[in-house]
Design a protein around this motif. Sequence first.
Motif, short mmCIF file in Angstrom:
data_model
loop_
_atom_site.label_atom_id
_atom_site.label_comp_id
_atom_site.label_asym_id
_atom_site.label_seq_id
_atom_site.Cartn_x
_atom_site.Cartn_y
_atom_site.Cartn_z
N ARG A 212 10.96 -0.42 0.57
CA ARG A 212 10.73 1.03 0.17
C ARG A 212 9.53 0.71 -0.77
O ARG A 212 9.65 0.13 -1.84
N VAL A 213 8.50 1.55 -0.41
CA VAL A 213 7.33 1.93 -1.35
C VAL A 213 7.42 3.39 -1.79
O VAL A 213 7.29 3.96 -0.94
N LEU A 214 7.71 3.27 -3.15
CA LEU A 214 7.68 4.56 -3.79
C LEU A 214 6.32 5.10 -3.93
O LEU A 214 5.71 4.53 -4.89
N VAL A 215 5.98 6.02 -3.37
CA VAL A 215 4.28 6.64 -3.31
C VAL A 215 4.19 7.59 -4.56
O VAL A 215 4.18 8.95 -4.23
N HIS A 216 4.41 7.06 -5.76
CA HIS A 216 4.07 7.86 -6.73
C HIS A 216 2.46 8.26 -6.83
O HIS A 216 1.70 7.36 -6.33
N PRO A 217 2.33 9.49 -7.44
CA PRO A 217 0.82 9.75 -7.18
C PRO A 217 -0.09 8.75 -8.06
O PRO A 217 0.21 8.39 -9.25
N THR A 218 -1.45 8.45 -7.57
CA THR A 218 -2.10 7.43 -8.13
C THR A 218 -3.20 7.94 -8.88
O THR A 218 -3.83 8.87 -8.49
N ASP A 219 -2.97 7.53 -10.15
CA ASP A 219 -4.52 7.98 -11.06
C ASP A 219 -5.40 7.03 -10.92
O ASP A 219 -5.26 5.72 -11.13
N PRO A 220 -6.90 7.46 -10.38
CA PRO A 220 -7.96 6.56 -10.07
C PRO A 220 -8.27 5.71 -11.26
O PRO A 220 -8.43 4.46 -11.29
#
Length: 495
Positions: free
Chosen positions: A445-453
């Motif tokens: 399972r990959v929890l796709v949390h928002p990515t901050d650049p």
Amino acid sequence: MKPAIAPDATSPAEARWVEGELARELLRTQRNTQTVGVLLIPVLLVILWQDVSRVALVAWAAATATVAGVRFAALRQYVRHVARGGPGAQVAFLRRWSLVWPATAVTWGASALLFYERAPVAEQFVCWLVLAGLAMFALITLCGHLQTMRQYLDALALTVIGVMAWRIVGDFGYVPRVQHAWMVILLLIFWQVLRQAGLRQHETLRKNYELQYRNEQLIDSLRRQTTAALDAVEIKNRFLASAAHDIRQPVHALGLYADWLGSEPELVHEIAPKIVESTKAVNALFDSLFDLVRLDSGKIKLNVETLRLDKLLHDLELHYRPLAEAKGLEFRVHAVPGTVTSDPILLQRIAGNLISNAVKYTHAGGVLVAARMTPGGARIEVWDTGVGIAPAHQHEIFREFYKVPGHAGTEDGFGLGLYIVGRLCHILGHPLQLASRPGRGTVFRVLVHPTDPRDAAARATSTVDRLKQGSVEFLEAQVLDDASGAPPPAAASTA
């Protein structure tokens, strides 16, 4: 490799360690110094026995011996329970028994009641030498803890001055005498000189321990860097050996097929597919190696944007469904509409590697790829009914070039897929969860949390430094084993 830098002199860790060692140094020497102090009691008894009140002399000796006994008991407790403790234990013990030292000084200062202006001058001179010696001895042995040293010197000096003032005022009725004034002045000067000398001695001792702490930190840093350098060489050697071994077979096969095709061109329809497969194997290895180089350099390029998760999985379906069906596996995609913030190329690489592994290690049943929108955020799930992963290997599989012993299919892999997945998940800030049961299947399972650049770029750089201390340390915090979430045998066929 970055040069080691000594820690800040005011760092809390250094301050605690230095204070602890100063307290340890003081307490370590106290048994011998206390023994000397006890031996001086009979010396004063012998000197003053014929010239002062014997009752007062014995009372003073008893009081001084009692305080010395308390100090011996405290030191015995220290040796038994605290001597090998840490800095906090040393400082706490010294603080708990801090009044013992000024109490000792008061009893010795009270000896002036016995001899000052009562004993002959020669005996007084010897007694003053004993007190001066005790004061200088305290300066040497107690300077490790500035407060304890000052308490001892202050208690000793003030007690003696109080005795002298009482004798001058009480016995001589305010009649000034030059020798009394000079005695008090000399005592005050001697007291302040000892305090200043003790301060300088304390500062010197403190600086020595600060230097020792920094040297130990520097040595430890150099040791870690040496270990990291040796580990890097070992990883590089393992990398070259594994890459050479993995690339030899497809390249050798390409050479054989090319020679075969040159000698028998009419077999082109039979040989061409084999050449294509060998070429794909070589390309797959180089893709993995290029990914590894970019990750280890810390210069991976990020392009964070909003993307549709269902579209990403359907794009991957076009590539991996034929591979699954060629093995007789059922391949299902369940993707609910929704958007996430991530790097589309890297996220596709993560999901693609997980799907590729699922297809490779599943020999019957199927593979389910799902995108779900949950209260905790979006997540990608890859289920299979393959061979599963034993608990002993569930952290190791995220190491570079690691292949689970005895797994069918590992001979065709390079041991880089999950290593790259783990690294990319860490960089993008997408926690990775794994649950597996040997012989029943696996789910990632990959929890796709928002990515901050900016955070992702910082993690990409910091991961390289952390990798030097252990290739999977940063992954162990990311991979969450959840045995209760292991998939049932028919996981891929039920959405």
